[in-house]
Every structure is written in C-alpha cells, then in structure tokens.
Scaffold this motif. Structure first.
Motif, short mmCIF file in Angstrom:
data_model
loop_
_atom_site.label_atom_id
_atom_site.label_comp_id
_atom_site.label_asym_id
_atom_site.label_seq_id
_atom_site.Cartn_x
_atom_site.Cartn_y
_atom_site.Cartn_z
N ASP A 2 -2.92 3.19 27.18
CA ASP A 2 -2.50 4.38 27.60
C ASP A 2 -1.53 4.39 28.70
N SER B 81 2.29 9.72 37.71
CA SER B 81 3.30 9.53 38.88
C SER B 81 2.57 9.48 40.24
N ALA B 82 1.36 9.92 40.12
CA ALA B 82 0.67 10.11 41.39
C ALA B 82 0.20 8.78 41.95
N LEU B 83 0.66 8.71 43.24
CA LEU B 83 0.44 7.26 43.87
C LEU B 83 -0.78 7.45 44.63
N SER B 84 -1.92 7.35 43.91
CA SER B 84 -3.32 7.62 44.51
C SER B 84 -3.72 6.10 45.04
N ASN C 138 -1.57 4.18 31.78
CA ASN C 138 -2.14 3.32 32.84
C ASN C 138 -2.31 1.89 32.58
N LEU D 27 -4.22 1.00 29.96
CA LEU D 27 -5.76 0.65 29.70
C LEU D 27 -6.08 0.99 28.26
N VAL E 277 -6.27 4.11 44.27
CA VAL E 277 -6.69 3.23 43.38
C VAL E 277 -5.13 2.51 42.87
N LYS E 278 -3.98 2.89 43.22
CA LYS E 278 -2.93 2.03 42.65
C LYS E 278 -2.61 1.26 43.72
N LEU F 179 -4.94 18.08 52.25
CA LEU F 179 -3.69 17.99 51.32
C LEU F 179 -2.70 16.82 51.51
N ASP F 180 -2.86 16.23 52.60
CA ASP F 180 -1.68 15.17 53.13
C ASP F 180 -2.02 13.95 53.63
N ARG F 181 -3.36 13.33 53.06
CA ARG F 181 -3.61 11.99 53.50
C ARG F 181 -3.16 10.95 52.69
#
Lengths: 383, 393
Positions: free
Chosen positions: B60, B165-168, B62, B64, B170-171, B344-346
């Motif tokens: 997928d 695209s989210a830089l969370s 990611n 995976l 866990v990346k 919202l902005d951490r």
C-alpha cells in the motif's frame, strides 16, 4: 470603544505602541502612582489577527508585579469566561520588563503569557477579551478579533489524532457506524446493559443524587442517557462530534431534562463556571492525548460547584485484560497505519495525578488486575 | 493459482467459519519437519491466512503488506510466528488467543481440537522506501512443530508513489532525518543544546546511571537504541568491548560517526523506526535507551524492549527511561508542553510522559526478570532496568 479603557475604574491603564519590530500592547494597573501590575503582549488589539490554516493565533508576552502573588489569565468570549493557560515564572524576561519603562518591576514577579486563540473551521471570526489579574489588580489587554482566512489552503498536516472534531464526525455517518466507533457493537440491549453498568459505577464512586446536574464528557451516541437522565436533575451530554450528538438526541428523545452541547475537542468552553455537580468521562481517555486528558480534568474543576465530584477512566496498561488489549492494538495496526483514534492506555497513577494537579481533593484511583479499566474520582474542595 | 502456492500450503475450500474473514479459506497443515503437509483431518497444526497463498504482493502507500489469519493446534502451546528476510529474523507480533476459532474447530472437527488452542496471526511486511522488492518467509512454530507458511515477494506497485503526506510521529525516519540536516540542529533536536562541554557532562551522568543500574564491564557489547549524535560514544566506547550506536536517522548517525571518529570499537546501525532488525539474536550484553521514549508512541516503546530481549544474550541487561509524569520536574515539563503547543499544532516528536509502572510492565511483559524502577519526586526521569534470564555473570 477602546477596549483598554474599559478596565475597572480604580485601575489606570494605558496602551503604548512598541518601538521594536513587532507592535505590542502594554497595560498597567496601579494605585497611588505605583504600578502594581504590568502586562505586555506581542499583538495590538483592534487590528484583526489573521489565523493560520489551523485557525490559530498565538499571543505571547509577559506580566510583572512587585509582589510575589499568582497571576492569572482570563479569556472571555461572548461574556463567558474561560481559564487561560498556566502562567510560568520567567525571571529571564527581566530585560524586556526593564525596557518597557518600568525598571522597578524587573526584580519583581514576572510571568509568561502564552496562549492560543482559535476560530473553528465553521466560523469566520471570533473576538476574545484577555485580562490578567493579580490579587486586587487586573489588566485588560484588549479585545482581540481573530479572522480565519477563507484562502487558508491546505491544512497543515500534523498530529492527526488531535483533529478530534474531524476524526469523530468522520466515523459517525450513520447510527450503526457511530455506535461501532464508540463501543465496538451496535446491539441496543448491550448498550442498555453497559449504560446501567456506568450508572452503577458512578453510584459506587462519586455517588449520584436526584438533585445533581450531571455532565458527561464525550457522551457519543448518548449511551448513558436512558439510565442516568431519570436519576438526576439534568444530564448534559457533551461531545466533540455534532454528528454523535444528533444520534444521542434521537436515542434519548423521550427525556426532557437533557442538554446537548458540542465541544471544541479540548475544553468545556460552552459550560458556565461552578454550574455542575458531577462530571464524568468514561471510555473516552483512550482516544485522547495525555494533554487533552488533563485539560478536560482541569475544565471539570472549573465547571463543578464547590463540593462537586469528578470521575474519569481509561483502559489499564497494568492489568491483565488491559495488557491483552494493548497487545491487540500492536497486532492489528502497523506503526505506519494506525488510525488517529487508536486507543492509548493509562496507569491508575496517571489518572490520580491529573485529578490532584487540577486541584481536586480526596482523589482515589483503582486498577484491579482482573479489570480492563482503571478509574479515578475526587471532589472539588468546598473551601 | 495452485502453482503460485508453495508446496507447504494447500488450499482447502471446504472449511470456513463465520468469524474468519470474507474471502476464501485455506487450511494449512504441516508435519514435524516442516516440509510436507499431511491430511487436514489428522494434522497437528492447522491455520488460515488472508490473503491466501504466497508469491508476489503489492504494497500500500506506506509500503506495507498485511497478512492476517489464525493458527490452531491440537495441543496447548504458545504459537510463535517468525518473519525472515535475507536470512535475518524480523520483529513479529505476539499471537493472542482466538476463542472464536476454537469454537469453530471444535464444532467442525468434534473431539479433535478439544485440548487445543487457536491463535491470531497478524503480520505486516514492510518494504522500506528506496527498495524495489524484498522477500519474506513466514515460519510458524508451536513448540513441537515448525512449518513454513510461505515466501512472499513484496513489491511497490508501478507508478504509485507514497500517498500519505501527513508527517506524523510514527514516521520516525522522516521526522528525525528532518531535524538533523546539520550537526548543530541535530544536537539541539536531541538534547536542546549544542554545547560540547554540556554534552560531556550529560554523557558522564548517563554513564553513572548505567553503572548503578545495569553495570558496565570491559567485556560487554553494549547497544544504544536512539544513539542520536553519539553523545555516549566517547565515554562508553573506551570502557567496553564494542558500542553499537543505533538510530532511525541516518543523518544523526553520520554526525555520531564524525564525533567519534577516533574510536575503533563502534558500529553504526540505522534502524527502521520500530525494530532492531539488523541486530542478530543473542548477540549483545547490554541494551539501553535513554531520553528516547518521550519521542516514541507506547507501542514502539514496548516493541524496542521486546526486541532488546531478542538480541540480548542470556543474562544480558537492559535499561530504559522516560520523563516521569508523577514527579515535580516531570509535571512541569508536561505543563510546558501544554503551554507551547496547541492541540492542533503539536510537532510530531512532541515529548510524551511515562509512569514508572508503565516501564516496569513493558519489561515484565517482554520476559525480563529482576525488574527494577527508580524515581523520586525531585527527578525529571524515571529509570527501569532488568535482566534476561540465563547465563552466568
């Protein structure tokens, strides 16, 4: 009206424009010529503040007083007061205080002002009044109008879990989906059974009286309504998701002592100070980050009357069923594809810490090894 | 389709059940030596995998591939799934009980599984960015039997790029490479300062902590999880046989290498962000992880401890820490995070707290013994350490 002039009569305040790169407001409060409280923030009131793509504006500054007394920020919106954030001691800001023209305060108590003003996606602007108080003195920093730009463009992608409103509205398109999202099952008999179990838990911990105004944080589809509404004066169902509350209303349409209140996702802003007797939050902390868990506890303290009670719970990492649940999360989700509302654990001592730090007394926490959940409850001091 | 299946996996479409997925069911059975399959009615081990069969799998967005199913045996005994790739063992999750499968089997095969147990199987195969294809082998054991469930060739689909695209948080790799483009910013990202003298002081303090908890001896092979810019290298490498600096960020490791270039007994090993895959089983004497858990989610904290248990020799020691929500300085840090970041902005790597019993639970659940914790109200950090059973010290 110049908002800064609206400060209480005995307080003299003035606004100056800073000479540096950023304009700022300085408000002072004092008696007999001596300054008792001096405040400064980085933005001018009166000029609309443009929010970022998250709808946020950050306000920073400081307050100084000659005496060592606590400073407190109050944010007022539409006549309703909310707590501002904690004001940390910042003696290292002495230079800024000195440069503001009040060198005598540079050796006093200096506290930081650091707060966020938020305009939700559904609105275009909001106005906030900000006041700092210290003892008998208060500085009204002004009315700040925050405008959410229409052309904000793509939202900054950050920590997606904290977009509580979007997350929980998105999983509650139908009643069955909403039920599955909050409980993992749709069966009404099961809802009735767990609803009674929650009431029993409250009766055994915080107690539940017919005269109580009771508020649930994260009421979801109103699972507890049918069991609790007949047993109290008023039940206030709050939730971040308007969609969830709609189903809560449908499912509890037979009761007339229920209020439905949508939330921002991190506070209880619509609820008045000292207006509630019992606040509880069950099967919700798992979906919150640790800071929101504490903030709701802090907000519960605000909305509770003196002597009011609070109850919170979460799944317990330390118990055997809690550990099985934790292992299940690892099995089901790869680190790269966990959903934003994936369940996070607590320990009983974490919950107890939140209650004590928020100012509650007689805090009790429990987490039996055979139970999935740990819970904590406490009372707001009467004095 | 049949030819794409390995010899060890045979489809049997007659079996299925209400709780086991929507697509076709396969019952795999295996013999003692793991080479031949026997009659499903008499086989000691049965299982079901979705998607069925082996061969080429496309990932997928990611990178995976998720393989799910269950396994069951006639005798009680913990099932273990092992993933191998290029001759190495890769982290695989614990298997949890599946009572629903047991109900199904006891009713379908009366009498055959009455003393048995069924376990959930859920495995993620990950193709790191930059790699075209990777081969994985799934091996199942139940204490008595070992069987190969299949070989999977995992590929990225053509013409499809990473769609998330989210830089969370866990990346981990992107996040930590992102904050370490030069040495100074790398040092600030891990410690909050880039002053070498302060680094030396902090390294000495960590050394003292290790000495008073797990001990440091000249014969030890010591591995640090999240070594960052190699703060501990110059104080620890001279005191042990080998120091293995691991980190999710290749950028960080390149600065660690530069800062410790005068030392010859150091290995630098980049990680995926959730396991210690490059490190062989039972090869290390001490594993420690300090000022790192705050940046990890709770599941990764546990995964690393579990991985530490794998790579430690019998009798090996482990030390972990995190900032303590229950202490006075820990609470101050927690509050300052609330102050500085709106929900919202951490930033993705924002520090998350622990409680001492969380760390102790992870160590105990991973199989360590002699689990200790140490904390007091005046200290920012809580410490936990333990020992892997066996060995002589």
């Amino acid at each position: 009206m110049n908002p800064v002039r609206s400060v209480a009569k005995r307080v003299r305040s003035r606004v100056t424009r800073g000479s540096g790169a950023t304009s700022h407001v300085v408000a002072t409060s004092g008696r007999d010529g001596a300054t008792a409280l001096l405040c400064s923030v980085s933005r001018m009131p009166g000029i609309p503040l443009r929010a970022d793509s998250n709808g946020l504006v950050r306000l920073m500054g400081w307050s100084a007083s000659p005496d060592d007394i606590p400073h407190r920020i109050t944010i007022t919106r539409e006549g309703r007061e909310q707590y501002g954030p904690r004001m940390a001691r910042r003696p290292d800001f002495a230079g800024r205080v000195r440069r503001s023209g009040h060198p005598e305060l540079a050796t006093g108590t200096i506290r930081a002002i650091s707060l966020f003003l938020h305009v939700p996606e559904s609105e275009t602007e909001r106005s906030f009044d900000i006041t700092v108080t210290a003892g008998d003195h208060s500085c009204h920093l002004g009315t700040f109008r925050v405008v959410r730009p229409k052309d904000a463009g793509r939202k900054k992608e950050g920590h997606t879990r904290a977009r509580y409103k979007e997350v929980w509205n998105s999983v509650s398109g139908t009643l069955d989906l909403a039920k599955t999202a909050v409980a993992g099952y749709v069966d009404e008999d099961e809802f009735q059974r767990t609803s009674e179990a929650t009431v029993l838990t409250l009766q055994r911990t915080t107690g539940l009286k017919p005269t109580d105004v009771v508020l649930e944080i994260g009421a979801g589809v109103g699972r507890v309504g049918p069991s609790i509404a007949p047993l109290c004066r008023k039940w206030i169902a709050t939730d971040v998701s308007e969609q969830m509350l709609m189903f809560a209303r449908e499912r509890n349409s037979g009761f007339d002592n229920i209020e439905y209140v949508p939330l921002s996702g991190w506070d209880l802003e619509p609820i008045e100070d000292s207006s509630v007797d019992l606040v509880y939050c069950t099967v919700v902390f798992m979906h919150l980050d640790e800071w929101e868990r504490y903030n709701y506890v802090r907000e519960a303290f605000r909305v509770l009357r003196p002597g009011g009670r609070v109850y919170v719970d979460n799944y317990n990492l330390l118990s055997t069923p809690g550990w099985d649940f934790f292992s299940g999360v690892i099995q089901v989700h790869h680190p790269l594809n966990r959903p934003p509302n994936v369940s996070r654990s607590s320990t009983p001592e974490e919950l107890q810490t939140y209650l004590e730090r928020a100012g509650f007394e007689n805090a009790v926490s429990m987490g039996p090894d055979e139970a999935l959940f740990c819970w904590a409850y406490a009372t707001k001091p009467t004095g | 389709m049949m030819s794409a299946l390995p010899a060890s996996l045979r489809p049997n479409r007659s079996h299925g059940g209400p709780h086991m997925g929507k697509s076709r069911f396969f019952t795999a059975t295996c013999s003692l030596d793991g080479t031949a399959w026997t009659d499903p009615d008499t086989a000691p081990l049965v299982g079901y995998i979705e998607p069925p069969g082996a061969g080429v799998r496309h990932t997928d967005g990611n990178g995976l591939v998720h393989i799910q199913g269950w396994t069951a045996s006639r005798i009680k005994g913990r099932h273990k799934i092992e993933i191998q790739s290029r001759g190495r063992r890769i982290f695989a999750p614990d298997m949890s009980p599946r009572p629903d499968v047991m109900d199904h089997l006891t009713s379908t095969y009366p009498g055959r599984f009455d003393d048995g147990e069924a376990w959930n199987l859920s495995v993620f195969l990950h193709l790191p960015e930059g790699e075209k294809e990777k081969e994985f082998r799934l091996v199942l054991s139940d204490g008595a039997y070992v069987c190969t469930l299949g070989k999977y060739r995992v590929r990225r689909p053509d013409g499809e790029s990473d769609d998330s695209s989210a830089l969370s948080r866990v990346k981990y790799k992107e996040v930590w490479n992102g904050v370490s483009s030069n040495q100074s910013s790398a040092m600030i990202a891990v410690a909050g300062y880039d002053d070498e003298a302060q680094y030396e002081i902090a390294a000495q303090a960590t050394l003292q902590t290790l000495r008073s908890t797990v001990g440091v001896s000249q014969d030890d092979i010591i591995l640090e999880i999240g070594a960052g810019v190699g703060r501990m290298g110059q104080v620890l490498a001279p005191l042990c046989r080998k120091w293995i600096a691991t980190d999710v960020s290749e950028n960080m490791l390149s600065f660690a290498r530069q800062r410790n270039s005068h030392l010859t007994n150091i290995d630098y090993v980049p990680l995926s962000g959730w396991d210690l895959e490059p490190i062989p089983t039972s090869s290390v004497d001490v594993v420690y992880c300090t000022v790192v858990f705050m940046h990890l989610d709770e599941w990764e904290r546990y995964n690393y401890i579990r991985e530490a248990h794998r790579i430690l020799k019998p009798g090996g020691r482990i030390y972990v820490d995190n900032f303590n929500l229950l202490s006075e300085p820990g609470w101050k840090l927690f509050q300052s995070i609330m102050e500085h970041h709106h929900p919202l902005d951490r930033p993705p790597n924002v520090s998350r707290s622990s409680t001492p019993r969380e760390l102790a639970t992870f160590l105990t659940r991973a199989g360590f013994s002699d689990v200790n914790t140490n904390w007091d109200d005046t200290a920012m950090f809580c410490h936990a350490w333990a020992k892997k059973d066996g060995g002589v010290r």
